[in-house]
Design an enzyme around this catalytic site. Structure first.
Site, PDB file in Angstrom:
ATOM      1  N   PRO A 226      40.229  25.960  38.028  1.00  7.94           N
ATOM      2  CA  PRO A 226      39.310  25.228  38.918  1.00  7.94           C
ATOM      3  C   PRO A 226      37.889  25.762  38.812  1.00  7.94           C
ATOM      4  O   PRO A 226      37.664  26.965  38.697  1.00  7.94           O
ATOM      5  CB  PRO A 226      39.901  25.483  40.314  1.00  7.94           C
ATOM      6  CG  PRO A 226      41.321  25.863  40.081  1.00  7.94           C
ATOM      7  CD  PRO A 226      41.354  26.571  38.761  1.00  7.94           C
ATOM      8  N   GLY A 227      36.927  24.847  38.844  1.00  6.38           N
ATOM      9  CA  GLY A 227      35.522  25.234  38.849  1.00  6.38           C
ATOM     10  C   GLY A 227      34.906  25.430  37.497  1.00  6.38           C
ATOM     11  O   GLY A 227      33.745  25.842  37.405  1.00  6.38           O
ATOM     12  N   LYS A 230      35.380  20.555  34.421  1.00  4.03           N
ATOM     13  CA  LYS A 230      36.082  19.489  33.698  1.00  4.03           C
ATOM     14  C   LYS A 230      35.526  18.118  34.052  1.00  4.03           C
ATOM     15  O   LYS A 230      35.305  17.273  33.171  1.00  4.03           O
ATOM     16  CB  LYS A 230      37.577  19.572  34.011  1.00  4.03           C
ATOM     17  CG  LYS A 230      38.220  20.887  33.589  1.00  4.03           C
ATOM     18  CD  LYS A 230      39.699  20.916  33.881  1.00  4.03           C
ATOM     19  CE  LYS A 230      39.984  20.980  35.374  1.00  4.03           C
ATOM     20  NZ  LYS A 230      39.533  22.247  35.985  1.00  4.03           N
ATOM     21  N   THR A 231      35.276  17.876  35.314  1.00  2.00           N
ATOM     22  CA  THR A 231      34.707  16.593  35.727  1.00  2.00           C
ATOM     23  C   THR A 231      33.296  16.419  35.183  1.00  2.00           C
ATOM     24  O   THR A 231      32.918  15.323  34.737  1.00  2.00           O
ATOM     25  CB  THR A 231      34.701  16.496  37.263  1.00  2.00           C
ATOM     26  OG1 THR A 231      36.029  16.683  37.753  1.00  2.00           O
ATOM     27  CG2 THR A 231      34.180  15.141  37.716  1.00  2.00           C
ATOM     28  N   GLU A 447      36.026  56.702  47.385  1.00  3.25           N
ATOM     29  CA  GLU A 447      35.244  55.988  46.367  1.00  3.25           C
ATOM     30  C   GLU A 447      34.725  56.946  45.299  1.00  3.25           C
ATOM     31  O   GLU A 447      34.607  56.569  44.124  1.00  3.25           O
ATOM     32  CB  GLU A 447      34.072  55.249  47.031  1.00  3.25           C
ATOM     33  CG  GLU A 447      34.489  54.240  48.101  1.00  3.25           C
ATOM     34  CD  GLU A 447      35.491  53.220  47.608  1.00  3.25           C
ATOM     35  OE1 GLU A 447      35.485  52.921  46.396  1.00  3.25           O
ATOM     36  OE2 GLU A 447      36.288  52.723  48.422  1.00  3.25           O
ATOM     37  N   HIS A 450      37.445  57.304  42.668  1.00  3.27           N
ATOM     38  CA  HIS A 450      37.459  56.184  41.723  1.00  3.27           C
ATOM     39  C   HIS A 450      36.304  56.301  40.728  1.00  3.27           C
ATOM     40  O   HIS A 450      36.490  56.110  39.514  1.00  3.27           O
ATOM     41  CB  HIS A 450      37.333  54.861  42.486  1.00  3.27           C
ATOM     42  CG  HIS A 450      38.557  54.469  43.238  1.00  3.27           C
ATOM     43  ND1 HIS A 450      39.797  54.407  42.659  1.00  3.27           N
ATOM     44  CD2 HIS A 450      38.728  54.100  44.541  1.00  3.27           C
ATOM     45  CE1 HIS A 450      40.689  54.022  43.567  1.00  3.27           C
ATOM     46  NE2 HIS A 450      40.059  53.827  44.723  1.00  3.27           N
ATOM     47  N   ASP A 522      45.008  49.652  46.149  1.00  3.66           N
ATOM     48  CA  ASP A 522      45.022  50.346  44.856  1.00  3.66           C
ATOM     49  C   ASP A 522      46.448  50.541  44.346  1.00  3.66           C
ATOM     50  O   ASP A 522      46.732  50.362  43.158  1.00  3.66           O
ATOM     51  CB  ASP A 522      44.336  51.709  44.985  1.00  3.66           C
ATOM     52  CG  ASP A 522      42.885  51.577  45.420  1.00  3.66           C
ATOM     53  OD1 ASP A 522      42.267  50.551  45.076  1.00  3.66           O
ATOM     54  OD2 ASP A 522      42.387  52.490  46.096  1.00  3.66           O
TER      55      ASP A 522
END
Length: 631
Positions: A226-227, A230-231, A447, A450, A522
């Protein structure tokens, strides 16, 4: 895929068109207006039919007494009903009598000669009374005739609607009606455009191909998430070819009555054949093109009859029609095989999410009509938006424009585009969220764990941003920057990704010696990667190169109902053990690396507690080493 705003005709204010209340019903308004006019005319003519006089109104008995007393000078009788009296004193008065009674008899006189006053008979003006009588007689007839006409018109409209129930409701756009989208307005799908350029040539010059014995393709199936546009691509084909463009949704064929969908398909193709060469665009064809005989949820005769009619129209007895069907779907796996065979949808055009180059072209299309600041780097935005579709990129630019307007700026800057990207992915910032200093410190260590693993491990992407500002459901996040879009992924990359995912939990255990719920997402991500390595990609040394399980089971509500197990309980236990070993190994590896870089982690946490956010360059300066220096 780029998305331009479609050209729309002026909108009408039709908020009361379907209101059933008498106040907003046009027919009821006309009826009440007609009745109001009739009442006004009635009172008007009743008023003018009475004489207007400023004299006193007296009864006939009082008039007879005044005549007997000799106080009346003259009596004027007008129209046989209205009496105007003048007394000897000069005072005037008015009286009324019946048109069928005699004035002299009422006054007790036998003849005019006996009267001691002047009697003046005058003819009356009966035009108002006559008009009133005509109005009273004619208006009811007119009302009855009007009601009968409305009833006949309503019945005729219902008959017409019933007769047109099976007609197609496709919307037709022609080149002369509104500006068409062309391939110049579409970016990020060069291969799809090349495929569809041949379709445009078929529509413009079919004889060139027919001379060589080539068969004009009947249909083109555009497949993509989707998005992806295609149209928009179908509209661009119609704009390039300059032919009538019939657009309809697959759900518009299906009605509550069996056979209506098939009738609409026949009518749609008849209309297209009458204006050939033409294009028929069916959006979301999976609404009627699902595989027949799936055996789940019972049969749907209406949908199957509609599909059968589409199959016949696309490859029936008429093979010389110059009509091309373009269909779009994001679920090609559920379409009926008869719909996909050559002769019906001859071509399958894949419109996938754009790569870095495509995203840069799409962003250039969406920003060409917007004022950008000089420091805006479209290439950098394209790199950090990996996985974005054309609709996502259009939304990103729009959000950036809204944010710049809220900040009172005249141009869109890099900061607005960056923040809009984070808003689209993670949600809006939640700076008003109350977080205790201790919880904020835990988020910073999470954080930082990570980020350090992203920087240290070899097969991961570099850090683009690290922040402990809450956004959406996340307390903080680390955003990596992809160097390039890749289609293949190695076992080493999977292992490094799992190690990075375990970095937050490992940092919490090293520093606080406790576990929190902050690593739940996670762990889910790492488990999904480990299970995919074992069951789908054959990356387990113990279980070997074999796929375990299948997702080809029945589909319900757009998703697979469950995994089809093609392995025994012995292998199920082996899979669980192998997944657990991979996760435990990744977790221990993350702990070992973070213990080694404990000083860098403490330095990074101190800066995060003070500044809350760091970009990639600032983070690299803190680490003070090149990426991938440890394994």
């Amino acid at each position: 895929m780029s998305h331009l705003p479609p050209h729309e005709p002026p909108k009408r204010d039709n908020k009361h068109e379907d209101d059933p209340s008498p106040i907003h019903n046009p027919n009821a308004q006309r009826l009440w207006l007609l009745l109001g006019v009739i009442v006004l005319f009635f009172f008007f003519f009743m008023f003018i039919s009475r004489p207007t006089s400023s004299s006193n109104l007296i009864s006939l008995n009082e008039l007879a007494a005044q005549v007997q007393a000799g106080n009346v000078a003259s009596i004027t009788e007008r129209g046989g009903t209205d009496l105007f009296i003048v007394f000897d004193s000069g005072v005037s008065a008015t009286a009324y009598k019946s048109a069928f009674s005699d004035l002299l008899s009422i006054l007790g006189l036998e003849s005019v000669q006996e009267a001691n006053f002047q009697y003046i008979p005058q003819p009356g003006d009966n035009s108002s009374a006559l008009f009133l009588q005509i109005l009273i007689g004619v208006v009811p007839i007119l009302i009855i005739v009007w009601f009968l006409w409305r009833m006949m018109r309503s019945v005729r409209g219902s008959q017409d609607q019933a007769m047109s129930f099976g007609r197609s409701r496709a919307r037709v756009s022609r080149d002369m009606e509104r500006p068409q989208v062309t391939f110049a307005d579409v970016a990020g799908a060069d291969e799809a455009k090349e495929e569809l350029k041949e379709v445009v040539e078929f529509l413009k010059e079919p004889d060139k191909f027919l001379r060589l014995g080539a068969r004009v393709p009947k249909g083109v199936l555009m497949v993509g998430p989707p998005g992806t546009g295609k149209t928009l691509m179908a509209r661009a084909v119609a704009g390039e070819a300059g032919v009538p463009f019939f657009s309809i949704s697959g759900s518009e064929f299906v009605e509550m009555f069996v056979g209506v969908g098939a009738s609409r398909v026949r009518d749609l193709f008849e209309r297209a054949k009458a204006e050939a060469p033409a294009i028929i665009f069916v959006d979301e064809i999976d609404a009627v093109g699902r595989q027949r005989g799936a055996g789940l949820g019972g049969g749907h005769d209406e949908r199957e009859q509609t599909l059968n009619q589409i199959l016949v129209e696309m490859d029936g007895f008429e093979n010389d029609t110059n009509v091309i069907v373009i269909a779009a779907t994001n679920r090609p796996d559920i379409l009926d095989p008869a719909l996909l065979r050559p002769g019906r949808f001859d071509r399958k055009v894949i419109i996938d999410n754009p790569d870095v180059k495509g995203r840069e072209q799409i962003l250039a299309v969406h920003t060409r009509s917007k004022p950008l600041a000089a420091e805006v780097d479209i290439e950098a935005i394209a790199k950090i938006t990996a996985g974005f579709s054309g609709a996502d990129l259009e939304n990103l630019v729009n959000e950036a424009a809204i944010l710049a307007a809220r900040r009172g700026k005249t141009t869109i800057g890099m900061s607005e585009l960056q923040e809009s990207m984070e808003k689209v992915v993670m949600g809006p910032e939640r700076r008003s969220r109350v977080i205790s200093p201790e919880e904020k410190r835990k988020i910073a260590y999470h954080e930082a764990g990570h980020a350090i693993l992203f920087h240290v491990l070899e097969h991961t992407n570099p850090v683009h941003k690290i922040t402990i500002v809450s956004r959406g459901q996340a307390g903080g996040y680390v955003m990596p920057l992809r160097d390039a879009d890749t289609m293949l992924k190695s076992r080493e990359e999977f292992l490094d990704d799992m190690t990075v995912a375990m970095g937050g939990r490992a940092a919490e255990e090293i520093v606080f010696n406790q576990l929190t719920t902050g690593a739940s997402n996670d762990i889910m991500q790492a488990t999904r990667l480990a299970r995919a390595m074992v069951t789908q990609f054959g990356m387990s040394d113990k279980l070997g190169p074999r796929a375990y399980g299948s997702n080809n089971g029945p589909i319900f509500l757009g998703r697979e109902m469950g995994e089809m197990r093609d392995y025994s309980e012995y292998y199920a236990q082996a899979i669980d053990e192998e997944v657990r070993n991979l996760l435990q190994t990744a977790y221990q590896r993350a702990k070992n690396i973070l213990v080694e870089y404990r000083e860098k982690m403490e330095e990074l946490v101190a800066i995060l507690m003070e500044r809350e956010s760091l970009d990639g360059q600032e983070f690299a300066e803190i680490m003070g080493m090149s990426k991938g220096s440890a394994a």
